[in-house]
Write a protein that holds these residues in place. Sequence first.
Motif, PDB file in Angstrom:
ATOM      1  N   THR A   1      10.896  -0.059  -1.484  1.00  0.00           N
ATOM      2  CA  THR A   1      10.103  -0.672  -2.551  1.00  0.00           C
ATOM      3  C   THR A   1       8.877   0.164  -2.894  1.00  0.00           C
ATOM      4  OG1 THR A   1       8.813  -1.989  -0.980  1.00  0.00           O
ATOM      5  CG2 THR A   1      10.828  -2.976  -1.864  1.00  0.00           C
ATOM      6  N   PRO A   2       8.384   0.041  -4.121  1.00  0.00           N
ATOM      7  CA  PRO A   2       7.195   0.789  -4.531  1.00  0.00           C
ATOM      8  C   PRO A   2       5.923   0.054  -4.134  1.00  0.00           C
ATOM      9  CG  PRO A   2       8.019  -0.453  -6.383  1.00  0.00           C
ATOM     10  CD  PRO A   2       8.972  -0.722  -5.240  1.00  0.00           C
ATOM     11  N   PRO A   3       4.803   0.778  -3.999  1.00  0.00           N
ATOM     12  CA  PRO A   3       3.529   0.119  -3.749  1.00  0.00           C
ATOM     13  C   PRO A   3       2.940  -0.449  -5.042  1.00  0.00           C
ATOM     14  CG  PRO A   3       3.193   2.475  -3.883  1.00  0.00           C
ATOM     15  CD  PRO A   3       4.674   2.250  -4.016  1.00  0.00           C
TER      16      PRO A   3
ATOM     17  N   LYS B   1       0.828  -1.197   0.000  1.00  0.00           N
ATOM     18  CA  LYS B   1       0.000   0.000   0.000  1.00  0.00           C
ATOM     19  C   LYS B   1       0.866   1.253   0.000  1.00  0.00           C
ATOM     20  CE  LYS B   1      -3.728   2.570   0.786  1.00  0.00           C
ATOM     21  NZ  LYS B   1      -4.772   2.794  -0.229  1.00  0.00           N
ATOM     22  N   GLY B   2       0.492   2.236  -0.816  1.00  0.00           N
ATOM     23  CA  GLY B   2       1.183   3.522  -0.793  1.00  0.00           C
ATOM     24  C   GLY B   2       0.838   4.297   0.472  1.00  0.00           C
TER      25      GLY B   2
ATOM     26  N   MET C   1       2.147  -7.926   0.668  1.00  0.00           N
ATOM     27  CA  MET C   1       3.585  -8.064   0.849  1.00  0.00           C
ATOM     28  C   MET C   1       3.935  -9.499   1.238  1.00  0.00           C
ATOM     29  SD  MET C   1       5.996  -8.513   3.443  1.00  0.00           S
ATOM     30  CE  MET C   1       5.017  -8.075   4.883  1.00  0.00           C
ATOM     31  N   LYS C   2       3.145 -10.071   2.135  1.00  0.00           N
ATOM     32  CA  LYS C   2       3.401 -11.446   2.585  1.00  0.00           C
ATOM     33  C   LYS C   2       3.346 -12.422   1.413  1.00  0.00           C
ATOM     34  CE  LYS C   2       1.519 -15.161   5.418  1.00  0.00           C
ATOM     35  NZ  LYS C   2       0.309 -15.670   6.084  1.00  0.00           N
ATOM     36  N   ASN C   3       2.412 -12.205   0.491  1.00  0.00           N
ATOM     37  CA  ASN C   3       2.304 -13.095  -0.669  1.00  0.00           C
ATOM     38  C   ASN C   3       3.582 -13.061  -1.507  1.00  0.00           C
ATOM     39  OD1 ASN C   3      -0.310 -13.767   0.080  1.00  0.00           O
ATOM     40  ND2 ASN C   3      -1.246 -12.193  -1.208  1.00  0.00           N
TER      41      ASN C   3
ATOM     42  N   LEU D   1      13.608   2.097  -5.372  1.00  0.00           N
ATOM     43  CA  LEU D   1      12.930   1.398  -6.470  1.00  0.00           C
ATOM     44  C   LEU D   1      11.598   2.038  -6.844  1.00  0.00           C
ATOM     45  CD1 LEU D   1      13.450  -2.417  -5.718  1.00  0.00           C
ATOM     46  CD2 LEU D   1      14.702  -0.968  -7.332  1.00  0.00           C
ATOM     47  N   ASN D   2      11.306   3.200  -6.280  1.00  0.00           N
ATOM     48  CA  ASN D   2      10.008   3.832  -6.496  1.00  0.00           C
ATOM     49  C   ASN D   2      10.050   4.817  -7.654  1.00  0.00           C
ATOM     50  OD1 ASN D   2       7.458   5.123  -6.208  1.00  0.00           O
ATOM     51  ND2 ASN D   2       7.489   4.655  -4.016  1.00  0.00           N
ATOM     52  N   ALA D   3       9.076   4.727  -8.544  1.00  0.00           N
ATOM     53  CA  ALA D   3       9.019   5.640  -9.694  1.00  0.00           C
ATOM     54  C   ALA D   3       8.728   7.077  -9.275  1.00  0.00           C
ATOM     55  CB  ALA D   3       7.953   5.169 -10.687  1.00  0.00           C
ATOM     56  N   GLN D   4       8.171   7.277  -8.082  1.00  0.00           N
ATOM     57  CA  GLN D   4       7.950   8.639  -7.605  1.00  0.00           C
ATOM     58  C   GLN D   4       9.255   9.336  -7.266  1.00  0.00           C
ATOM     59  OE1 GLN D   4       5.205   7.999  -4.345  1.00  0.00           O
ATOM     60  NE2 GLN D   4       3.443   8.468  -5.649  1.00  0.00           N
TER      61      GLN D   4
END
Length: 316
Positions: free
Chosen positions: A163-165, A28-29, A198-200, A70-73
């Motif tokens: 990491t990105p959302p 989630k962001g 995330m767990k998945n 790793l986030n595009a933002q």
Amino acid sequence: MLSKYDKYSPVDVPWEDLWHIFVIANDKGGAGKTSVTANLALMLLKKLQTGDPANGVPGDPDARVLVIDLNAQGNLTVHEFGASDELNDHGRGILLALKDGTPLKPVTVRAGLDLVPGGSELKEDVTPIYNRLMQSFTLNADLRLLQCLLPIAGDYDYIIIDTPPENPTLQRLAMGAGRWVISPAKTDRGSLDGVLEMKNQFETTREVNPLLTLLGVVLFATGRKAKLIHAKAEERLRTILGSAYYKFPTNIGHSEAVAQESRDIDSEPLVALFDRSERGDASLPETVRTVHDDYLKLTDQVIARSAALKKIIEES
């Protein structure tokens, strides 16, 4: 690494040399990943450089920490660390490294702190790259970022990956390179459900990164006295994570004044704002110290828990 022979067989990775790599993840962001990444990195660097004089531990002026955005933002790159236009490639280096399997190329943004910039170049869909890797290496494709990180990993005391959302591909690539996962979460349902996603990714990636370990969850930007809300969130997290559940004792408290201050001043995370407060900058809100102390306690807990689990894993 990742040769034509690695489509189905395990890849020979020096896992014992990678205990210093942390992945900050929540699908989630707005869950606090970037803030936790930035402040944990700077706290760790300060601890290394300062040492523990009271216990006879000298500081190390040559200590180094690497952060991978790793986030595009690109918020970590621009707003937290203030990378200049000259240093900021907006994530192009990451994209090219993933395509070609070449080493990452960090830039230095502060003394002892290196960064692999993120940004708009990562908006390009990485799925075609990943699909090509899956065709060649099946699940070993999740080790591509690690392949790009290994040549420089030994140069750093700590490596932290932001990491990105809502990008399972990049999340899995990050986890393929990491040893520890820390998941920040707010108490709202969306943020907690982000821990489930995330767990998945965590469980899938662990098939090729067998020592990947969920270090813990940290509640982020929450009221300090909201005990009933915290208890409800913790109950949900226990349900999601089962036997892997662990919540760090320290929550990162919410302060609108601090959040506003850190948003308005580029290149100054809360740790840097606290430095200004120590130097007598009366223009800063008093709550800077409180939030700083939250991060300081969290950093101590991260160090202690990772060391304890590392010992258990090595002895098992």
